[in-house]
Scaffold this active site. Structure first.
Site, mmCIF file in Angstrom:
data_model
loop_
_atom_site.group_PDB
_atom_site.id
_atom_site.type_symbol
_atom_site.label_atom_id
_atom_site.label_comp_id
_atom_site.label_asym_id
_atom_site.label_seq_id
_atom_site.Cartn_x
_atom_site.Cartn_y
_atom_site.Cartn_z
ATOM 1 C CG ASN A 139 -15.352 2.615 98.856
ATOM 2 O OD1 ASN A 139 -15.520 3.576 99.595
ATOM 3 N ND2 ASN A 139 -15.120 2.744 97.561
ATOM 4 C CB CYS A 154 -13.971 -2.939 95.458
ATOM 5 S SG CYS A 154 -13.959 -3.234 97.245
ATOM 6 C CD GLU A 166 -20.483 -2.746 95.637
ATOM 7 O OE1 GLU A 166 -20.181 -2.724 94.447
ATOM 8 O OE2 GLU A 166 -19.698 -3.120 96.531
ATOM 9 C CD GLU A 194 -15.966 0.154 95.023
ATOM 10 O OE1 GLU A 194 -15.456 0.017 96.164
ATOM 11 O OE2 GLU A 194 -16.777 -0.664 94.539
ATOM 12 C CE LYS A 244 -17.255 -4.160 92.958
ATOM 13 N NZ LYS A 244 -17.505 -3.400 94.207
ATOM 14 C CG ASN A 303 -18.712 0.361 91.488
ATOM 15 O OD1 ASN A 303 -17.885 1.227 91.248
ATOM 16 N ND2 ASN A 303 -18.831 -0.214 92.683
HETATM 17 N N1 CDV Z 1 -16.855 -2.368 97.573
HETATM 18 C C1 CDV Z 1 -16.661 -3.700 97.677
HETATM 19 O O1 CDV Z 1 -16.686 -4.416 96.677
HETATM 20 N N2 CDV Z 1 -16.472 -4.195 98.916
HETATM 21 C C2 CDV Z 1 -16.332 -5.607 99.191
HETATM 22 C C3 CDV Z 1 -16.846 -5.955 100.562
HETATM 23 C C4 CDV Z 1 -18.312 -5.866 100.658
HETATM 24 C C5 CDV Z 1 -16.490 -7.394 100.925
HETATM 25 C C6 CDV Z 1 -14.872 -6.040 99.089
HETATM 26 O O2 CDV Z 1 -14.632 -7.082 98.476
HETATM 27 O O3 CDV Z 1 -13.992 -5.401 99.671
#
Ligand code: CDV
Length: 348
Positions: free
Chosen positions: A219, A194, A168, A58, A149, A132
């Site tokens: 991330n 993510c 975000e 990501e 996303k 994203n």
């Molecule tokens: N980049 C993300 O989506 N990170 C989220 C954190 C904030 C919980 C994740 O689900 O890993």
């Protein structure tokens, strides 16, 4: 290589050699050119190892900028001077700085999946949207699919109590498109980003479209401010959700991290390639730039899709209607109200 089917016939297995290209930290002031150099090294390494597809994480072109307030702040939408914020987005793809990656992919005949922040051209109402985004690029260096996303975690406004922000929800809109599954690389390929990986619906919506490989970049800070008791469980939860998603939908899952300590924030690594059995077949051992590879037999998906998880035979969708019922939220709140000891928190 040939395989023996249950009926005695021989067929060529559909093998896809995949590279999961974990990245270490990207500094706030690291140039796109320097980052693309790192991506090119991993792409070439993938080619040497015989990969047909290399998956990057990501937001693979920049530092994870939602940790900073980069505009005028406040509780409303993005405001003030957005020059610095905009510098983290791509307004076109390929862009001038990423064109080299597309050219090299074509030369090497290695496809890739790249995460980046997308700033769209103005729509009919003159509004530019921020997503994203992941693009899937085929072995000819052409974009074959795009994913934005769906589940956007974090918060909308600056919160001074946090060690670092997770803005975000300020900087990205939720995808209007949902989860597509694409005929690519000889199989059925889907993408997620993510936080999407934590939601069973992500995998199931793609599972229902016959997905055979889900590409997921992430991330994930090791420090989860709203509930630090989860901090020591980050690696466990990461594998728990991706292994379950793979097994329950009979699909390969490629989970790719941007790990290490980025601008003082420690993030989870543990990039992994997961089989439809739920087993991890390859895992990164470092928290920096590292390519892991695996030969993924796409026909293995059928072993699960046609037995335990034969959706058409065994699923009971009429029993699941609450999942897509838009009143679900109020059901949760009603249940919460019935528990006098229940403390409500805002989560991200
Ligand atoms: N980049 C993300 O989506 N990170 C989220 C954190 C904030 C919980 C994740 O689900 O890993």
């Amino acid at each position: 290589m040939t395989a023996h089917s249950a009926h005695g016939a021989y067929h060529r297995p559909r093998e896809l050699w995949v590279g999961a290209a974990q990245l270490g930290p990207i500094a706030r002031d690291e140039s796109r050119a320097d980052v693309v150099d790192r991506l090119l090294l991993l792409l070439r390494q993938g080619a040497e190892y015989g990969c047909e597809l290399v998956v990057f994480p990501e937001l693979a072109l920049t530092s994870f900028f939602p940790r900073w307030i980069l505009d005028g702040g406040g509780n409303g939408p993005i405001s003030g001077d957005t020059t610095e914020l905009d510098s983290f987005y791509e307004v076109e793809m390929p862009s001038t700085s990423t064109q080299r990656l597309f050219d090299e992919a074509k030369r090497l005949a290695v496809g890739f999946c790249l995460g980046y922040a997308e700033l769209t051209p103005p729509d009919a109402d003159g509004v530019r949207h921020r997503y994203n985004t992941y693009v899937l690029v085929d072995r000819d260096g052409e974009i074959t699919a795009k994913y934005r996303k769906v589940h956007i975690p974090g918060h909308e406004a600056y919160e001074p109590w946090r060690q670092f922000q997770h803005l975000e929800r300020r900087y990205f809109e939720e995808s209007p498109d949902g989860f597509g599954v694409h005929n690519a690389f000889g199989g059925r390929i889907g993408m997620a980003i993510c936080n999407d990986r934590r939601w069973p619906e992500t995998y199931r919506v793609m599972g229902l479209q016959g997905v055979e490989m889900v590409l997921i970049g992430y991330n994930t800070p090791l420090n989860y401010a709203p509930d630090p008791s989860q901090n020591p469980l980050q690696a466990f939860h990461n594998h728990l959700v991706m292994q379950a998603g793979a097994y329950q939908n009979g699909t390969w899952v490629i989970g790719v991290a941007k790990g290490g300590v980025e601008e003082g924030v420690e993030s989870l690594a543990q990039t992994s390639i997961i089989a439809p059995s739920g087993q991890i077949v390859a895992q990164a051992t470092t928290i920096g730039d590292e390519l892991i590879t695996a030969r993924c037999d796409l026909d293995m998906c059928e072993r699960y899709k046609k037995t335990l998880f034969d959706f058409d035979r065994y699923r009971r969708p009429e029993m699941y209607s609450v999942i897509t019922d838009p009143t679900t939220k109020s059901l949760v709140e009603t249940a919460a109200r019935e528990r006098p000891d229940f403390d409500r928190h805002d989560h991200d």
